[in-house]
Design an enzyme around this catalytic site. Structure first.
Site, PDB file in Angstrom:
ATOM      1  N   CYS A 136      50.415  42.106  58.129  1.00 22.75           N
ATOM      2  CA  CYS A 136      49.029  42.864  58.601  1.00 22.75           C
ATOM      3  C   CYS A 136      47.553  42.663  59.074  1.00 22.75           C
ATOM      4  O   CYS A 136      46.344  43.389  59.247  1.00 22.75           O
ATOM      5  CB  CYS A 136      48.280  42.304  56.906  1.00 22.75           C
ATOM      6  SG  CYS A 136      49.454  42.180  55.833  1.00 22.75           S
TER       7      CYS A 136
ATOM      8  N   HIS B  73      40.625  43.191  55.860  1.00 20.95           N
ATOM      9  CA  HIS B  73      42.061  43.521  55.280  1.00 20.95           C
ATOM     10  C   HIS B  73      42.104  43.301  53.313  1.00 20.95           C
ATOM     11  O   HIS B  73      41.918  42.402  52.996  1.00 20.95           O
ATOM     12  CB  HIS B  73      43.091  42.280  55.751  1.00 20.95           C
ATOM     13  CG  HIS B  73      44.716  42.491  54.946  1.00 20.95           C
ATOM     14  ND1 HIS B  73      45.324  44.351  54.874  1.00 20.95           N
ATOM     15  CD2 HIS B  73      45.107  41.599  54.653  1.00 20.95           C
ATOM     16  CE1 HIS B  73      46.232  43.522  54.089  1.00 20.95           C
ATOM     17  NE2 HIS B  73      46.355  42.459  54.279  1.00 20.95           N
TER      18      HIS B  73
ATOM     19  N   ASN C  93      47.627  46.826  48.792  1.00 19.26           N
ATOM     20  CA  ASN C  93      47.824  46.222  49.724  1.00 19.26           C
ATOM     21  C   ASN C  93      49.452  47.181  50.698  1.00 19.26           C
ATOM     22  O   ASN C  93      49.571  46.873  50.898  1.00 19.26           O
ATOM     23  CB  ASN C  93      48.468  45.081  49.734  1.00 19.26           C
ATOM     24  CG  ASN C  93      48.383  43.899  51.431  1.00 19.26           C
ATOM     25  OD1 ASN C  93      48.361  44.405  52.290  1.00 19.26           O
ATOM     26  ND2 ASN C  93      48.365  42.667  50.824  1.00 19.26           N
TER      27      ASN C  93
HETATM   28  O1  UT7 Z   1      48.656  41.242  52.827  1.00 19.37           O
HETATM   29  C1  UT7 Z   1      48.535  39.936  53.226  1.00 19.37           C
HETATM   30  C2  UT7 Z   1      47.877  38.898  52.606  1.00 19.37           C
HETATM   31  N1  UT7 Z   1      48.257  38.775  51.431  1.00 19.37           N
HETATM   32  C3  UT7 Z   1      47.204  38.037  50.407  1.00 19.37           C
HETATM   33  O2  UT7 Z   1      46.649  37.719  51.381  1.00 19.37           O
HETATM   34  C4  UT7 Z   1      47.800  37.679  48.366  1.00 19.37           C
HETATM   35  C5  UT7 Z   1      46.942  36.255  48.276  1.00 19.37           C
HETATM   36  N2  UT7 Z   1      47.257  35.709  46.558  1.00 19.37           N
HETATM   37  C6  UT7 Z   1      46.914  36.615  45.826  1.00 19.37           C
HETATM   38  O3  UT7 Z   1      46.079  37.770  46.241  1.00 19.37           O
HETATM   39  C7  UT7 Z   1      47.272  36.387  45.049  1.00 19.37           C
HETATM   40  O4  UT7 Z   1      47.778  34.624  44.734  1.00 19.37           O
HETATM   41  C8  UT7 Z   1      48.273  37.621  43.967  1.00 19.37           C
HETATM   42  C9  UT7 Z   1      47.510  38.247  43.309  1.00 19.37           C
HETATM   43  C10 UT7 Z   1      49.398  37.425  44.396  1.00 19.37           C
HETATM   44  C11 UT7 Z   1      48.638  36.042  42.238  1.00 19.37           C
HETATM   45  O5  UT7 Z   1      47.165  36.229  41.600  1.00 19.37           O
HETATM   46  P1  UT7 Z   1      47.031  34.176  41.453  1.00 19.37           P
HETATM   47  O6  UT7 Z   1      45.588  34.292  40.584  1.00 19.37           O
HETATM   48  O7  UT7 Z   1      46.924  33.644  42.774  1.00 19.37           O
HETATM   49  O8  UT7 Z   1      48.259  34.393  40.084  1.00 19.37           O
HETATM   50  P2  UT7 Z   1      49.296  33.326  40.253  1.00 19.37           P
HETATM   51  O9  UT7 Z   1      50.779  33.474  41.072  1.00 19.37           O
HETATM   52  O10 UT7 Z   1      48.559  31.894  40.263  1.00 19.37           O
HETATM   53  O11 UT7 Z   1      50.248  33.509  38.732  1.00 19.37           O
HETATM   54  C12 UT7 Z   1      49.777  32.925  37.471  1.00 19.37           C
HETATM   55  C13 UT7 Z   1      50.286  33.612  36.285  1.00 19.37           C
HETATM   56  C14 UT7 Z   1      51.932  32.924  35.930  1.00 19.37           C
HETATM   57  O12 UT7 Z   1      51.984  32.907  34.645  1.00 19.37           O
HETATM   58  P3  UT7 Z   1      51.690  30.866  34.925  1.00 19.37           P
HETATM   59  O13 UT7 Z   1      52.430  30.735  35.190  1.00 19.37           O
HETATM   60  O14 UT7 Z   1      50.397  30.762  34.899  1.00 19.37           O
HETATM   61  O15 UT7 Z   1      52.163  30.867  33.400  1.00 19.37           O
HETATM   62  C15 UT7 Z   1      52.608  34.634  36.615  1.00 19.37           C
HETATM   63  O16 UT7 Z   1      53.618  34.000  36.700  1.00 19.37           O
HETATM   64  O17 UT7 Z   1      50.412  35.252  36.723  1.00 19.37           O
HETATM   65  C16 UT7 Z   1      51.394  35.996  36.168  1.00 19.37           C
HETATM   66  N3  UT7 Z   1      51.849  36.518  36.653  1.00 19.37           N
HETATM   67  C17 UT7 Z   1      51.835  37.234  36.149  1.00 19.37           C
HETATM   68  N4  UT7 Z   1      51.490  38.237  35.486  1.00 19.37           N
HETATM   69  C18 UT7 Z   1      51.050  39.310  35.057  1.00 19.37           C
HETATM   70  C19 UT7 Z   1      52.583  36.820  37.849  1.00 19.37           C
HETATM   71  N5  UT7 Z   1      51.950  37.823  38.392  1.00 19.37           N
HETATM   72  C20 UT7 Z   1      52.034  38.670  37.470  1.00 19.37           C
HETATM   73  C21 UT7 Z   1      52.089  40.092  37.283  1.00 19.37           C
HETATM   74  N6  UT7 Z   1      51.688  40.788  35.763  1.00 19.37           N
HETATM   75  N7  UT7 Z   1      51.934  41.182  37.753  1.00 19.37           N
END
Ligand code: UT7
Length: 352
Positions: A122, A260, A290
């Site tokens: 990225c 980004h 993204n």
């Molecule tokens: O381009 C390179 C750089 N990339 C980035 O900078 C991306 C960086 N990361 C992020 O933007 C975030 O970490 C994400 C958007 C990918 C994820 O957000 P988060 O707030 O970190 O969520 P999480 O992964 O901690 O997931 C929270 C909950 C989980 O459920 P439990 O374990 O709390 O029951 C996931 O299973 O949300 C669940 N979950 C979803 N629910 C609905 C994960 N993906 C989804 C989804 N829809 N698509």
């Protein structure tokens, strides 16, 4: 190992003579994704800020997106491909493992100019600007730097942790010498100690594709989102501060912050830590998702088309991605010669 990012040069006498972008026509909304994935619009919007993303046509590859953006950048610069000395394509989703995508782009544009890929994920467009500026500063007349990605081709559409995040597109810039202009200073950094944070585990030389890879889908993109999030905020903040300080400026001198576009919460967190007010931050992640190396040039073109860039403005560009890699630079905005003729369109309008 040093944990500080290295400074990589002063501002260079280089101007963006032209800027182009391309977004595929096909829009995929969060509701569209929710038809086949266990997800919903509310989760995606509140966690990422994304409302929709673009997806390239079935018969297109990354090079096609790159060519479309490059043509627009050349037209914006009032140049033809014959004016270009070298083409750099920043991409992490090449058409093929071999050859690079840049020679294919060059051939489609009708040139035998030098052409090579830059893979810094990225952060690739920032790395491309750094290399391209150096080439201009050491004698080249015009360099085409393109950020182009077809991320939707390397994510498992059934994996909700990544399938909701990514989109396709391309942006391109023509760099030319200009003693009155200044591109930089730059800050580039990388930390490759844990590539598994954001990677395609298989499909390269460590684990070539075989039946087990295909059944486990380890040739698809995976990410430890929380870890990436924390590093993204810390690295983009530190890297941005580095270029602002080395330019002898303060945050108040930054007219527009273009980071980004991975997650609106990341951009808000970086803006908050830097002290850049929200109204001076440009957001496209809501419409583009993204797009990796394409995200910064797409956002820059979008900001220009929205009338957010005035001659003399100081723009802060910063990016972060797999590797880990990160990069930042300052850009003094100048109007290209054809700007007066440009119709007032929004960069979201693609033609494929
Ligand atoms: O381009 C390179 C750089 N990339 C980035 O900078 C991306 C960086 N990361 C992020 O933007 C975030 O970490 C994400 C958007 C990918 C994820 O957000 P988060 O707030 O970190 O969520 P999480 O992964 O901690 O997931 C929270 C909950 C989980 O459920 P439990 O374990 O709390 O029951 C996931 O299973 O949300 C669940 N979950 C979803 N629910 C609905 C994960 N993906 C989804 C989804 N829809 N698509």
């Amino acid at each position: 190992m040093s944990t500080t990012t290295a400074s990589t040069g002063r501002a260079m006498p280089v101007r963006l003579a032209g800027l182009g972008s391309h977004l595929p026509k096909k829009v995929v909304t969060n509701d569209d994704l929710a038809k086949t994935l266990d997800t919903n619009d509310e989760w995606i919007r509140t966690r990422t800020g994304i409302r929709e993303r673009r997806v390239l046509p079935a018969d297109w590859a990354t090079s096609d997106l790159a060519v479309a953006a490059a043509r627009e950048a050349l037209a914006d610069a009032n140049m033809t491909i014959d004016d270009i000395d070298t083409i750099l394509v920043a991409t992490t989703t090449p058409d093929h493992t071999i050859p690079g995508t840049a020679p294919i782009v060059a051939a489609k544009l009708g040139t035998e100019a030098g052409a090579f890929d830059v893979n810094a994920a990225c952060s690739g467009f920032l790395y491309g600007l750094r290399v391209g500026s150096s080439m201009v500063a050491t004698g080249d007349e015009a360099i085409l730097v393109i950020g182009a990605e077809a991320l939707t081709r390397i994510v498992d559409p059934g994996d909700r942790s990544v399938a909701i995040l990514f989109g396709d597109g391309a942006g391109a810039a023509v760099l030319v010498p200009d003693e009155t202009a200044g591109l930089g200073p730059f800050d580039l950094g990388a930390d490759g100690r844990d590539p598994s944070m954001l990677w395609t585990e298989a499909g390269g030389t460590r684990t070539p594709v075989d039946e087990s890879v295909l059944s486990a889908k380890t040739n698809m993109l995976t990410m430890r989102g929380g870890d990436v999030y924390r590093h993204a905020v810390a690295r983009m903040t530190a890297s941005s501060k580095s270029v602002i300080e080395r330019a002898g400026l303060s945050v108040d001198d930054i007219d527009l912050f273009i980071g980004h576009q991975a997650n609106i919460r990341i951009l808000e967190a970086v803006g908050h830590r830097l002290g850049v007010p929200g109204e001076r931050t440009h957001i496209t992640v809501d419409r583009h998702g993204n797009t990796s190396a394409a995200s910064v040039p797409l956002a820059l073109a979008d900001a220009r088309d929205a009338g957010r860039l005035q001659p003399g403005d100081t723009v802060l560009l910063t990016a972060f991605g797999a590797g880990l890699t990160w990069g930042s630079c300052l850009l003094r905005w100048q109007v290209s010669e054809s700007a007066a003729d440009r119709p007032a369109t929004n960069a979201s309008g693609g033609s494929a």
